[in-house]
Design an enzyme around this catalytic site. Structure first.
Site, PDB file in Angstrom:
ATOM      1  N   MET A  34      -3.862  41.386  58.868  1.00 22.68           N
ATOM      2  CA  MET A  34      -2.713  40.800  58.011  1.00 22.68           C
ATOM      3  C   MET A  34      -2.781  41.571  56.865  1.00 22.68           C
ATOM      4  SD  MET A  34      -5.071  37.770  56.475  1.00 22.68           S
ATOM      5  CE  MET A  34      -3.941  37.368  55.046  1.00 22.68           C
ATOM      6  N   ASP A 147      -8.856  29.352  62.052  1.00 23.28           N
ATOM      7  CA  ASP A 147      -9.359  30.679  62.541  1.00 23.28           C
ATOM      8  C   ASP A 147     -10.932  30.740  62.054  1.00 23.28           C
ATOM      9  OD1 ASP A 147      -9.543  33.262  63.828  1.00 23.28           O
ATOM     10  OD2 ASP A 147      -8.647  34.027  61.986  1.00 23.28           O
TER      11      ASP A 147
END
Length: 469
Positions: A34, A147
């Site tokens: 990310m 997550d």
């Protein structure tokens, strides 16, 4: 030059720059799918923070930016000691999204599990309870992690406590899922980490807090056994296992090391049907807390805390253990120092104090452990038991009360101090509490006699450190 090298060079080139006029980048900490993470100085507050800079392509999607802002506003409201603090978020001068969070010095749960060995049930419970409480706080605010994995759990030494937990990245997975949904759905990609992914996550189903409970169950399985319940050579085959295969029993991989209650809880958390899992993270916490019986000084701490607290009607509650349990756990733990042969006067493992000094230390702990539990019960019941603290049948001395058994010295030291303070608080209500304190003072004076020049060492610092000097 590879993209990885180029990204690394670009990250290094940011050192010394100031983001959004607020954060001076000091050090590159790492990069991932990310974006990149840096240590940065928040100039206005003169403190270090962890600064996440997301990849530029996220900023090009206005809907993604709006989603990020909404997710971070919700995440920032989560206030719990075991969740990481979100300080600030926004967009840098170049448009990249940034997130400023609490800077932590410690290591991840992944590192603690890297040896592939079972963690041990007491440590599992200690860490697991904190993770569960963090999840409970987030779920109460409507935030699902999505997550959860060992990489997102930091273990710190904080407030004198080992393995203090911080859970990271709440809200990030939801943002990435929504931001990437259009371009990734056609490719069959799923946001999350397949090893810890719930069946409904693997199949693109509707997610709620119970997906976190499944991922948490995978983590507990790994902590209990040193391995994950499902493994496969490809991501697809691994996801199929999560959806179709029943998990193995943890005890199959760690025979004799997984208490039945913990195994039952883990298997329940790994149920394919979300409705069959524990209904909340708080329920998992309660199950973990009741899964093993505390031993030694840890048990005494539990008794004192439960025995001295006030109920809603202002009376003291009855503690969870009685005096027989207190005496037994203070003096009969198998496999401790008392069963290990040592040379007379030689240091024990790790260069610790000779046995004669350690005997005095554990004697003092034994007086407080058993005596403290009885004193708490006395106050709870309004009675005044006869002050007959435990003695060593062989030595006939209060000083040797716990010499037949032991527990972790650091744990004993902390509990001794807590028990002293607790007993001092109720001494005015209980003759027995005063008697126990007098017996402890006697052991304390004996301790000083073998550690001259270190008065009240047992109260002021780690008992073993005080004796090693």
């Amino acid at each position: 030059m590879s993209d990885e090298q180029s990204g690394s060079d670009a990250d290094q080139g940011l050192i010394g720059t100031v983001v959004s006029g607020r954060y001076e980048i000091v050090k590159h900490l790492g990069s991932g799918g990310m974006g990149s993470v840096f240590m940065a100085k928040q100039l206005a507050m003169d403190r270090m923070v962890a600064l996440k800079l997301l990849h530029a392509h996220y900023a090009s999607n206005k809907q993604a930016v709006a989603r990020f802002n909404r997710e971070m506003q919700v995440t920032a409201k989560i206030e719990h000691p075991n969740t990481i603090r979100v300080y600030d978020f926004g967009q840098a001068e170049d448009g990249r999204i940034y997130l400023a969070i609490e800077y932590l010095e410690g290591h991840t749960l992944s590192k603690a599990l890297s040896a592939g060995e079972p963690m041990g049930s007491e440590r599992l419970v200690h860490i697991g309870v904190q993770i569960g409480k963090a999840l409970s706080a987030a779920h109460s605010d409507g935030v699902v992690h999505r997550d959860l994995k060992p990489d997102n759990v930091m273990l710190l030494d904080r407030y004198g406590e080992r393995d203090f937990v911080k859970v990271l990245d709440f809200g990030i997975a939801r943002f990435m899922d929504d931001a990437s949904r259009t371009q990734l759905t056609a490719e069959g990609a799923v946001v999350g980490t397949p090893i810890y992914m719930s069946p409904e996550q693997a199949t693109g189903g509707v997610l709620d807090h119970r997906t976190d409970i499944y991922s948490f169950g995978v983590m507990l399985f790994e902590m209990a056994t040193g391995r994950v319940p499902f493994d496969a050579p490809t991501t697809i085959s691994l996801m199929v296992k999560h959806v179709q295969e029943e998990p193995p029993r943890p005890s199959d991989f760690a025979p004799g090391l997984v208490p039945d209650a913990i195994e039952t809880l883990i298997l329940q958390m790994l149920a394919k049907n979300p409705a069959a899992r524990p209904g909340s993270a708080a329920e998992v916490v309660r199950a973990l807390e009741g899964a093993i019986e505390p031993t030694g000084a840890l048990a005494a701490e539990t008794w004192i805390q439960s025995g001295l607290g006030d109920t809603q009607d202002g009376t003291a509650p009855v503690p969870v253990a009685d005096t027989r349990t207190a005496t037994a756990t203070a003096s009969s733990r198998p496999g401790d120092l008392a069963t290990r042969p040592e040379r007379p006067g030689a240091p024990s493992e790790g260069g610790r104090a000779p046995r004669s000094r350690r005997g005095l230390l554990f004697g003092l702990a034994g007086v407080l452990v058993a005596g403290g539990a009885v004193a708490a019960i006395a106050v709870a019941s309004g009675g005044q038991p006869t002050p007959t603290p435990p003695t060593d049948p062989d030595a006939g001395s209060v000083v040797g009360a716990a010499d037949a058994g032991s527990t972790d010295p650091g744990e004993i030291g902390r509990s001794v101090q807590q028990l002293r303070r607790s007993l001092e608080q109720i001494a005015g209500k209980s003759d027995y509490a005063r008697a126990v304190l007098e017996q402890a003072d006697e052991a304390d004076r004996a301790l000083i006699s073998v550690a001259p020049g270190r008065p009240r060492a047992i109260r002021e610092e780690s008992p073993v450190d005080a004796l090693d000097g």
